[in-house]
Design a protein around this motif. Structure first.
Motif, PDB file in Angstrom:
ATOM      1  N   LEU A  56       0.843  -1.150  -0.022  1.00 23.14           N
ATOM      2  CA  LEU A  56       0.041  -0.022  -0.033  1.00 23.14           C
ATOM      3  C   LEU A  56       0.916   1.174  -0.075  1.00 23.14           C
ATOM      4  O   LEU A  56       1.911   1.185   0.621  1.00 23.14           O
ATOM      5  CB  LEU A  56      -0.788   0.091   1.151  1.00 23.14           C
ATOM      6  CG  LEU A  56      -1.559  -1.290   1.505  1.00 23.14           C
ATOM      7  CD1 LEU A  56      -2.553  -0.952   2.520  1.00 23.14           C
ATOM      8  CD2 LEU A  56      -2.825  -1.401   0.355  1.00 23.14           C
ATOM      9  N   GLU A  57       0.436   2.377  -0.622  1.00 23.42           N
ATOM     10  CA  GLU A  57       1.062   3.392  -0.731  1.00 23.42           C
ATOM     11  C   GLU A  57       0.118   4.555   0.135  1.00 23.42           C
ATOM     12  O   GLU A  57      -1.060   4.801  -0.322  1.00 23.42           O
ATOM     13  CB  GLU A  57       1.447   4.046  -2.118  1.00 23.42           C
ATOM     14  CG  GLU A  57       2.005   5.313  -2.289  1.00 23.42           C
ATOM     15  CD  GLU A  57       2.349   5.655  -3.489  1.00 23.42           C
ATOM     16  OE1 GLU A  57       3.431   5.561  -4.266  1.00 23.42           O
ATOM     17  OE2 GLU A  57       1.445   6.260  -4.243  1.00 23.42           O
ATOM     18  N   VAL A  58       0.805   5.204   1.159  1.00 22.00           N
ATOM     19  CA  VAL A  58       0.198   6.244   1.846  1.00 22.00           C
ATOM     20  C   VAL A  58       0.837   7.693   1.608  1.00 22.00           C
ATOM     21  O   VAL A  58       1.865   7.882   1.882  1.00 22.00           O
ATOM     22  CB  VAL A  58      -0.089   6.014   3.304  1.00 22.00           C
ATOM     23  CG1 VAL A  58      -0.789   7.131   4.320  1.00 22.00           C
ATOM     24  CG2 VAL A  58      -0.724   4.608   3.528  1.00 22.00           C
ATOM     25  N   THR A  59      -0.095   8.741   1.217  1.00 25.99           N
ATOM     26  CA  THR A  59       0.417   9.877   0.760  1.00 25.99           C
ATOM     27  C   THR A  59      -0.144  11.002   1.428  1.00 25.99           C
ATOM     28  O   THR A  59      -1.511  10.972   1.962  1.00 25.99           O
ATOM     29  CB  THR A  59       0.499   9.974  -0.834  1.00 25.99           C
ATOM     30  OG1 THR A  59      -0.754   9.808  -1.235  1.00 25.99           O
ATOM     31  CG2 THR A  59       1.459   8.814  -1.367  1.00 25.99           C
ATOM     32  N   GLY A  60       0.146  12.106   1.447  1.00 24.81           N
ATOM     33  CA  GLY A  60      -0.406  13.543   1.619  1.00 24.81           C
ATOM     34  C   GLY A  60       0.198  14.096   2.910  1.00 24.81           C
ATOM     35  O   GLY A  60       0.928  13.414   3.575  1.00 24.81           O
ATOM     36  N   PRO A  61      -0.275  15.379   3.131  1.00 28.49           N
ATOM     37  CA  PRO A  61       0.507  15.885   4.416  1.00 28.49           C
ATOM     38  C   PRO A  61       0.052  15.449   5.668  1.00 28.49           C
ATOM     39  O   PRO A  61       0.858  15.820   6.389  1.00 28.49           O
ATOM     40  CB  PRO A  61      -0.067  17.442   4.100  1.00 28.49           C
ATOM     41  CG  PRO A  61      -1.017  17.428   3.159  1.00 28.49           C
ATOM     42  CD  PRO A  61      -0.978  16.234   2.189  1.00 28.49           C
ATOM     43  N   GLY A  62      -1.065  14.567   5.791  1.00 29.57           N
ATOM     44  CA  GLY A  62      -1.408  14.131   7.180  1.00 29.57           C
ATOM     45  C   GLY A  62      -1.117  12.789   7.039  1.00 29.57           C
ATOM     46  O   GLY A  62      -1.593  11.984   7.909  1.00 29.57           O
ATOM     47  N   ALA A  63      -0.146  12.165   6.157  1.00 32.30           N
ATOM     48  CA  ALA A  63       0.081  10.727   5.960  1.00 32.30           C
ATOM     49  C   ALA A  63       0.552  10.169   7.348  1.00 32.30           C
ATOM     50  O   ALA A  63       0.283   9.330   7.815  1.00 32.30           O
ATOM     51  CB  ALA A  63       0.703  10.430   5.040  1.00 32.30           C
ATOM     52  N   ALA A  64       1.685  10.981   7.946  1.00 28.54           N
ATOM     53  CA  ALA A  64       2.462  10.533   9.133  1.00 28.54           C
ATOM     54  C   ALA A  64       1.518  10.654  10.340  1.00 28.54           C
ATOM     55  O   ALA A  64       1.491   9.594  10.999  1.00 28.54           O
ATOM     56  CB  ALA A  64       3.684  11.506   9.160  1.00 28.54           C
ATOM     57  N   ALA A  65       0.688  11.643  10.618  1.00 23.21           N
ATOM     58  CA  ALA A  65      -0.241  11.654  11.550  1.00 23.21           C
ATOM     59  C   ALA A  65      -1.426  10.437  11.481  1.00 23.21           C
ATOM     60  O   ALA A  65      -1.709   9.906  12.598  1.00 23.21           O
ATOM     61  CB  ALA A  65      -0.857  12.998  11.567  1.00 23.21           C
ATOM     62  N   PHE A  66      -1.658  10.223  10.301  1.00 20.18           N
ATOM     63  CA  PHE A  66      -2.730   9.324  10.012  1.00 20.18           C
ATOM     64  C   PHE A  66      -2.120   7.824  10.460  1.00 20.18           C
ATOM     65  O   PHE A  66      -2.752   6.890  11.177  1.00 20.18           O
ATOM     66  CB  PHE A  66      -2.962   9.321   8.542  1.00 20.18           C
ATOM     67  CG  PHE A  66      -3.781   8.025   8.075  1.00 20.18           C
ATOM     68  CD1 PHE A  66      -5.016   7.600   8.472  1.00 20.18           C
ATOM     69  CD2 PHE A  66      -3.195   7.289   7.199  1.00 20.18           C
ATOM     70  CE1 PHE A  66      -5.732   6.398   8.172  1.00 20.18           C
ATOM     71  CE2 PHE A  66      -3.662   6.100   6.642  1.00 20.18           C
ATOM     72  CZ  PHE A  66      -5.154   5.623   7.183  1.00 20.18           C
ATOM     73  N   LEU A  67      -0.841   7.558  10.112  1.00 18.68           N
ATOM     74  CA  LEU A  67      -0.241   6.229  10.249  1.00 18.68           C
ATOM     75  C   LEU A  67      -0.118   6.008  11.819  1.00 18.68           C
ATOM     76  O   LEU A  67      -0.049   5.046  12.317  1.00 18.68           O
ATOM     77  CB  LEU A  67       0.982   6.078   9.686  1.00 18.68           C
ATOM     78  CG  LEU A  67       0.660   5.570   8.005  1.00 18.68           C
ATOM     79  CD1 LEU A  67       1.864   5.919   7.231  1.00 18.68           C
ATOM     80  CD2 LEU A  67       0.075   4.401   7.700  1.00 18.68           C
ATOM     81  N   GLU A  68       0.622   7.434  12.345  1.00 17.51           N
ATOM     82  CA  GLU A  68       0.768   7.140  13.943  1.00 17.51           C
ATOM     83  C   GLU A  68      -0.574   6.839  14.653  1.00 17.51           C
ATOM     84  O   GLU A  68      -0.395   6.156  15.624  1.00 17.51           O
ATOM     85  CB  GLU A  68       1.319   8.577  14.302  1.00 17.51           C
ATOM     86  CG  GLU A  68       2.613   8.881  13.766  1.00 17.51           C
ATOM     87  CD  GLU A  68       3.613   8.199  14.730  1.00 17.51           C
ATOM     88  OE1 GLU A  68       3.669   8.592  15.837  1.00 17.51           O
ATOM     89  OE2 GLU A  68       4.431   7.603  13.953  1.00 17.51           O
ATOM     90  N   ARG A  69      -1.527   7.334  14.310  1.00 17.82           N
ATOM     91  CA  ARG A  69      -2.711   6.859  15.010  1.00 17.82           C
ATOM     92  C   ARG A  69      -3.145   5.588  14.728  1.00 17.82           C
ATOM     93  O   ARG A  69      -3.864   4.900  15.755  1.00 17.82           O
ATOM     94  CB  ARG A  69      -4.104   7.849  14.356  1.00 17.82           C
ATOM     95  CG  ARG A  69      -5.289   7.599  15.050  1.00 17.82           C
ATOM     96  CD  ARG A  69      -5.484   7.682  16.556  1.00 17.82           C
ATOM     97  NE  ARG A  69      -6.919   7.476  17.001  1.00 17.82           N
ATOM     98  CZ  ARG A  69      -6.887   7.160  18.072  1.00 17.82           C
ATOM     99  NH1 ARG A  69      -6.050   6.963  19.100  1.00 17.82           N
ATOM    100  NH2 ARG A  69      -8.341   6.843  18.622  1.00 17.82           N
ATOM    101  N   LEU A  70      -3.023   4.971  13.866  1.00 14.25           N
ATOM    102  CA  LEU A  70      -3.264   3.352  13.447  1.00 14.25           C
ATOM    103  C   LEU A  70      -2.258   2.401  13.844  1.00 14.25           C
ATOM    104  O   LEU A  70      -2.731   1.399  13.893  1.00 14.25           O
ATOM    105  CB  LEU A  70      -3.429   3.245  11.804  1.00 14.25           C
ATOM    106  CG  LEU A  70      -5.316   3.615  11.412  1.00 14.25           C
ATOM    107  CD1 LEU A  70      -5.636   4.906  11.606  1.00 14.25           C
ATOM    108  CD2 LEU A  70      -4.986   3.173   9.872  1.00 14.25           C
ATOM    109  N   THR A  71      -1.206   2.725  14.172  1.00 15.42           N
ATOM    110  CA  THR A  71      -0.087   1.703  14.560  1.00 15.42           C
ATOM    111  C   THR A  71       0.565   2.037  15.732  1.00 15.42           C
ATOM    112  O   THR A  71       0.268   2.978  16.585  1.00 15.42           O
ATOM    113  CB  THR A  71       1.237   2.060  13.585  1.00 15.42           C
ATOM    114  OG1 THR A  71       1.607   3.349  13.780  1.00 15.42           O
ATOM    115  CG2 THR A  71       0.642   2.035  11.865  1.00 15.42           C
TER     116      THR A  71
END
Length: 813
Positions: free
Chosen positions: A500-515
């Motif tokens: 999977l590819e996760v992109t965007g200015p909020g990608a890091a914060a998004f992944l932090e919340r999920l992992t």
């Protein structure tokens, strides 16, 4: 609490059970609609023969069947019981089936249900109608029995009605109303019912209902023959409906049940008879009920011939009635549960037989009310598990019919699927064919298990031959490839793994919340981390590489990970996720000579300091642009090398030209699995699932409880950390022939205490390996336990892990 407005479509055994379960949890603003009368609505529940056999290779399916039995035993309608607990007997008439019954006994023991293997004489004593000369032995589960589906429906309707649930008979559903991607109601021929949540429990009509919200449901109604004899003289005077166990004769695709002095005969041995959900008659148009089709005597003739041989008393009777009854089949034989990925609030509970109905309802009710299911691991039943090709009409029809044909077959865990194949091939496929790859299938991908080109490697090596069952879909080449990987270098096709590819200015914060661990690290970092549910259960383990400030690549386990990411995307659009698997490919280049292969091909620095362990970089390998990640699931120095599909074949050829002169090889999945178990690496879906937490599973190192900002499951894990009552444990087996395959019971003395998850022979440590779930107090290195393998007890020792390279020196060199 009244809860949200819920409309359940279908008042059969699943819909009625869900109404009961959900209302018991406090959601009472519930309406159940059905096109037919109540309680016999005209669907599969109304004609179901009612045999409940709990034995299943799936732990989840057995647990749901067990709950169904327990619940139905407590239900009655005006004194009429919903369950007749007469027991379930499976008999063997061939040596292969007798062996298979021992394997099935292992499953049911692993999953905690009482069962016993019987001699031929014991089978006949229990079921005197059997011809003693035909039977070799049997498997008895005393808690199996006959579900009275219509009585169970009515009993659960009454309970739910007392809590305020409405049941509307003879309401045909015309549409599921939606607005802005969310359900708002159900339109029937008698008006619209407002709804916040709609659950489709329509059974054989499920695909038709699901299409109303644009959902493609991989379900096919297939006709299954059920016939009834006239009076059997040997049963004259039987005043109870059932006095003998329900009986399965799987060698001939048959099952039997009592009905006073008559015998019911079910048959799966006939040709598949698929029916489109659109062609099923309405309640008004059907002569009997819509789910019942005309009995085809010619298809049943082999069943009647075999019945009169197995049950000689039946020769004095005749077939008086029969039906071709419709049941739901899926491509993998498992239910379809969960929420639509595109229309919020539209849920399905489909392809569920009476056997698992109450258990499914319990799981879905928990999922709806609590946001997760605490009773079962539902990952293998999630409707969003399928790849896109697995939803194609051709694939669905072919695999659903195949599952009908194989419903009673003896299937090996590695047995390749049938047509349509091949479906997905990596760019390396032509080279793999040239090297004689033996392919198995993984989510549609053709994946080499071993290569015949490596046959010459076997000579002079110590590669023991396992027992007969473990030796199927196996070759000594597997062992040679594993050993050669640790000696020189090997190329592994890793393309089948989801990317999977996760992109965007909020990608890091998004992944932090999920992992569960910190992933928003420096560009080039690679992190092994977990996706957790709200109860702290493991939804998946993934690797996340930060390739740029706003670009991450995720190594995932399947489509459920994509679904989880998609459902949790930020509403402001600051992050996006997409599946890049089809357009990319990957080679795992691993072994002590891996750097000697790779470094001369590139100007990039691939020294130990130039690309450290669990780091990634962009580079050119020859003329091929790659993303290189320094990690390895075989426990050797090396890299995962990713490129786009158009460059794949060139990457393979470039690497092979450099590896071959150094004694390098190509290697398959058989060697990979052996090597990963030597290293103690877990496999999600096999070793750990939704029902396990990280501390039990031995992956607590991937959890940072003090992570700033928090993550899903953090609060629950804080509570669970101090209460570890079971552990995923490494066992070793000295006898080289005693290779087990997974799902076998573990015994401490005569007491079953756990079950095997993954297993293989460790070709470079010289021992069999089995990972198993055990009570924490038994997970002590040095303890001797036994594995129940068919009719054997195999001695095994609890071992400290990892078995290979515990200092990690080979990986970090």
């Amino acid at each position: 609490m009244a809860g949200p407005r819920v409309v359940i479509i279908g008042a059969g055994v699943v819909g009625a059970a869900l109404a009961d379960e959900i209302s018991a949890r406090g959601w009472t603003d519930v309406t159940v609609v059905d096109q037919g009368p109540l309680p016999a609505t005209g669907g599969s529940s109304s004609h179901a023969p009612g045999l409940v056999f709990q034995t299943n290779s799936s732990k989840t399916m057995t647990e749901m069947a067990r709950y169904t039995v327990e619940k139905f035993c407590s239900l009655d309608v005006d004194g009429q019981p919903a369950f007749l607990q007469v027991g379930g007997l499976e008999v063997a008439t061939t040596d292969d089936r007798l062996t298979e019954l021992a394997r099935r006994h292992g499953w049911i023991t692993s999953w905690g249900v009482e069962a016993s293997l019987l001699s031929a004489d014991e089978c006949v004593e229990l079921y005197p109608l059997l011809d003693p000369s035909r039977v070799l032995g049997g498997l008895l589960v005393p808690t199996d029995g006959l579900a009275k589906a219509v009585i169970a429906v009515e009993a659960q309707i009454r309970r739910a009605t007392e809590r305020g649930v409405r049941f509307l008979a003879r309401h045909e559903v015309l549409d599921v109303v939606q607005e802005d991607g969310k359900v708002t109601g159900v339109l029937t021929d008698q008006g619209e019912l407002p709804a916040d949540i709609v659950v489709c429990c329509a059974g054989i009509w499920g695909p038709r209902i699901a299409r109303m919200v644009g959902m493609n449901l991989p379900l096919t109604p297939l006709a299954h023959q059920l016939a009834w004899t006239g009076p059997v003289p040997a049963l004259e005077g039987q005043t109870q409906e059932a006095v003998r166990p329900i009986l399965r004769h799987q060698d001939a695709d048959l099952y039997y049940r009592d009905r006073y002095d008559r015998i019911g005969i079910g048959y799966y041995g006939h040709r598949p008879m698929p029916v489109s959900a659109d062609d099923i008659l309405s309640v008004e148009a059907a002569q009997d009920m819509p789910s019942v089709m005309e009995f085809t005597e010619e298809d049943f003739e082999p069943a009647w011939t075999e019945t009169r041989s197995l049950l000689p008393a039946a020769r004095e009777a005749k077939i008086e009635e029969g039906i071709n009854g419709l049941f739901s089949f899926t491509t993998d034989g498992l239910p379809l549960l969960g929420e639509s990925p595109e229309v919020k609030g539209f849920w399905v509970a489909e392809a569920v037989w009476v056997t698992h109905s109450a258990g499914v309802a319990r799981g879905v009710a928990e999922w709806l009310v609590d946001g997760y299911c605490s009773s079962y691991d539902l990952h293998e039943c999630d409707v969003n598990r399928f790849e896109e090709h697995q939803l194609s009409p051709e694939y669905v029809l072919a695999r659903d019919c195949q599952n009908f044909v194989e419903v009673y077959d003896i299937l090996h865990p590695l047995q390749p699927s049938g047509a349509p194949r091949p479906i997905r091939t990596s760019p390396f496929h032509p080279r793999q064919e040239e090297k004689g790859a033996f392919f198995l299938e993984a989510t549609g991908w053709e994946r080499p298990q071993w290569y015949e080109a490596n046959a010459g490697l076997v000579e002079g090596r110590s590669i023991p031959t396992p027992n007969d069952w473990a030796a199927r879909y196996w070759s000594p080449i597997v062992g040679a490839e594993a050993q050669a990987t640790r000696e020189t270098v090997a190329m592994y096709d890793m393309t089948a793994l989801k990317r999977l590819e996760v992109t965007g200015p909020g990608a890091a914060a998004f992944l932090e919340r999920l992992t569960s661990s910190k992933v928003a690290k420096s560009v080039g970092s690679v992190t092994y981390t977990l996706l957790l549910d709200h109860d702290g259960g493991i939804r998946s383990d993934v690797t996340i590489a930060r390739l740029a400030r706003d670009l991450f690549q995720v190594g995932a386990n399947g489509n459920l990970d994509l679904d989880w990411f998609t459902r949790h995307l930020p509403a402001d659009g600051s992050a996006a996720v997409r599946d890049i698997t089809p357009g990319t490919c990957c080679i795992g280049l691993w072994g002590p000579l891996a750097r000697q292969v790779l470094q001369p091909l590139t100007d990039a620095d691939f020294s130990a300091d130039g690309l450290k362990y669990f780091r990634a970089k962009k580079a050119y390998i020859g003329s091929v642009p790659v993303t290189a990640m320094r990690l390895s699931y075989v426990g050797e120095l090396g890299w995962e090398l990713y490129t786009t599909a158009d460059h794949g074949l060139k990457l393979w050829d470039t690497l092979w030209a450099a590896a071959e002169p150094l004694g390098g090889i190509v290697a398959g999945r058989g060697a990979f699995n052996s090597l990963r178990l030597e290293k103690g690496y877990r496999s999600f879906g096999t070793d750990m699932t939704y029902e396990h937490d990280p501390y039990e599973a031995g992956v607590g190192f991937a959890v940072k409880l003090d992570k700033e900002g928090g993550f899903i499951g953090q609060e629950a894990l804080t509570r669970r950390k101090e209460n570890v009552s079971r552990r995923l444990t490494c066992l070793t087996i000295d006898d080289p022939q005693s290779v087990v395959m997974g799902k076998e019971p573990i015994y401490d003395g005569d007491r079953p205490v756990g079950y095997v998850t993954s297993a293989a022979y460790g070709y470079t440590i010289g021992k069999g390996i089995a990972y198993a779930w055990l009570p924490a107090e038994l997970a002590e290195p040095g303890r001797t336990l036994h594995i129940g393998y068919f009719d054997q007890r195999i001695e095994a020792q609890v071992a400290a892990e990892p078995l290979f390279d515990p200092t990690m020196s080979r990986l970090r060199g």
